[in-house]
Design a protein around this motif. Structure first.
Motif, mmCIF file in Angstrom:
data_model
loop_
_atom_site.group_PDB
_atom_site.id
_atom_site.type_symbol
_atom_site.label_atom_id
_atom_site.label_comp_id
_atom_site.label_asym_id
_atom_site.label_seq_id
_atom_site.Cartn_x
_atom_site.Cartn_y
_atom_site.Cartn_z
ATOM 1 N N LYS A 165 1.220 -4.901 1.524
ATOM 2 C CA LYS A 165 0.947 -3.598 0.955
ATOM 3 C C LYS A 165 -0.330 -3.669 -0.314
ATOM 4 O O LYS A 165 -0.541 -4.926 -0.525
ATOM 5 N N ARG A 167 -0.674 -1.130 -2.787
ATOM 6 C CA ARG A 167 -0.375 -0.528 -3.725
ATOM 7 C C ARG A 167 0.919 -0.655 -4.360
ATOM 8 O O ARG A 167 1.547 -1.437 -3.790
ATOM 9 N N SER A 169 3.428 1.345 -4.175
ATOM 10 C CA SER A 169 4.195 1.985 -2.608
ATOM 11 C C SER A 169 3.863 1.229 -1.568
ATOM 12 O O SER A 169 2.487 1.000 -1.278
ATOM 13 N N HIS A 172 1.853 3.296 1.299
ATOM 14 C CA HIS A 172 0.388 3.791 1.339
ATOM 15 C C HIS A 172 -0.498 2.741 1.973
ATOM 16 O O HIS A 172 -0.706 1.821 1.711
ATOM 17 N N ASP A 173 -1.029 3.403 3.027
ATOM 18 C CA ASP A 173 -2.087 2.814 3.685
ATOM 19 C C ASP A 173 -1.712 1.550 4.476
ATOM 20 O O ASP A 173 -2.385 0.560 4.657
ATOM 21 N N SER A 174 -0.246 1.481 4.836
ATOM 22 C CA SER A 174 -0.083 0.415 5.549
ATOM 23 C C SER A 174 0.756 0.880 6.764
ATOM 24 O O SER A 174 0.926 1.906 7.095
ATOM 25 N N ASP A 177 5.773 2.453 7.694
ATOM 26 C CA ASP A 177 6.453 3.395 8.403
ATOM 27 C C ASP A 177 6.527 3.570 9.949
ATOM 28 O O ASP A 177 7.525 3.725 10.269
ATOM 29 N N CYS A 201 8.614 2.470 -6.582
ATOM 30 C CA CYS A 201 7.608 3.370 -6.001
ATOM 31 C C CYS A 201 7.848 3.341 -4.341
ATOM 32 O O CYS A 201 7.772 4.651 -3.856
ATOM 33 N N THR A 202 8.225 2.211 -3.928
ATOM 34 C CA THR A 202 8.376 2.309 -2.452
ATOM 35 C C THR A 202 9.618 3.004 -2.013
ATOM 36 O O THR A 202 9.733 3.658 -1.102
ATOM 37 N N GLU A 205 8.890 6.874 -2.279
ATOM 38 C CA GLU A 205 8.235 7.423 -1.202
ATOM 39 C C GLU A 205 9.094 7.346 0.153
ATOM 40 O O GLU A 205 8.985 8.193 1.026
ATOM 41 N N ARG A 209 9.853 10.693 2.480
ATOM 42 C CA ARG A 209 9.784 10.828 4.041
ATOM 43 C C ARG A 209 10.984 10.830 4.771
ATOM 44 O O ARG A 209 11.078 10.848 5.976
#
Length: 257
Positions: A165, A167, A169, A172-174, A177, A201-202, A205, A209
């Motif tokens: 990761k 960030r 979270s 984000h950008d990984s 998901d 944060c993770t 999110e 989702r």
């Protein structure tokens, strides 16, 4: 010609041949677990569950890591080690995916904005993301380095899944998901550090989702003041999921294996 399987996960596969494409996913038996939360009980299915262990890596949990270098006492960050040592073998035996979600930045830092770099090196003169640690020389939170590796006490298993990761979270950008959806996961167990920052944060999110979120209180910790932990546990239970106990989960797993 016989039938061939397409799909990296047994929970998400097609069966194809020269004549037929079978998109039916195999049905899995429900494996229910019931745990106490702060006000009620929650029942979930182990068959569609994974655990995400956040940032239990040298830079955050080893005295010679990044936090230790800047003067942070990492003793609280090491608190999840013992309960995770006990819980993870039971989860693996129950075929629950174990996902290690660690900071692991690019060496060239091209995925990191100046705003993010500034958070950890506000004057540009300290040891920030990607800079070498004075003791080990390992670049801070860089993928493939000692700094970004899981602490020795929690050596990942060959069957475990690693996700980098970039960030607070981990979504984000990984690829997190996509991996979870391939595993047909709907319920997430959360553990690791810092519970009020990257874990929270993770988890938030994940909730946004549509995942069902369970925070393992005794497998989570922070080097922040106690009020940060207290507020996090309150907000998770109130808004984003449920707070549960890993020891209770382990007891149920071991009694049913």
């Amino acid at each position: 010609m016989g039938e061939n399987v397409l799909g990296s996960s047994r929970q998400n596969q097609w069966r194809v041949s020269a004549q037929v494409i079978d998109m039916r996913r195999p049905e899995q038996p429900v494996r229910a677990v019931k745990l106490g939360t702060r006000d009620r009980s929650v029942i979930f299915d182990l068959q569609s569950t994974a655990i995400i262990v956040v940032d239990m890596q040298n830079d955050f949990c080893h005295p010679d890591g990044w936090l230790g270098h800047i003067g942070v006492d990492v003793t609280p960050a090491r608190a999840p080690i013992a309960p995770l040592q006990a819980l993870l073998p039971a989860l693996r035996a129950a075929e629950v995916p174990v996902i290690w979600l660690n900071w692991g930045n690019r060496a060239d830092k091209l995925n990191l904005s100046p705003a993010l770099l500034h958070v950890y090196n506000p004057y540009g003169t300290g040891v920030g993301l990607g800079d070498p640690l004075p003791v080990s020389g390992a670049p801070v939170l860089q993928a493939g380095s000692w700094a970004a590796e899981v602490v020795d006490e929690l050596m990942p298993n060959d069957t475990d899944i690693r996700v980098n990761k970039y960030r607070m979270s981990g979504f984000h950008d990984s690829e997190l998901d996509s991996i979870l959806r391939n595993l047909n996961v709907t319920t997430l167990l959360f553990a690791g550090v810092n519970v009020d920052q990257c874990v929270l944060c993770t988890l938030q999110e994940a909730n946004f989702r549509g995942y069902d979120c369970l925070l393992l209180e005794d497998c989570s910790a922070t080097t922040s003041p106690d009020y940060c932990r207290d507020a996090t546990l309150y907000n998770v239970q109130q808004c984003f999921g449920f707070v549960v106990n890993a020891a209770e989960l382990q007891q149920q797993l071991e009694s049913n294996i």
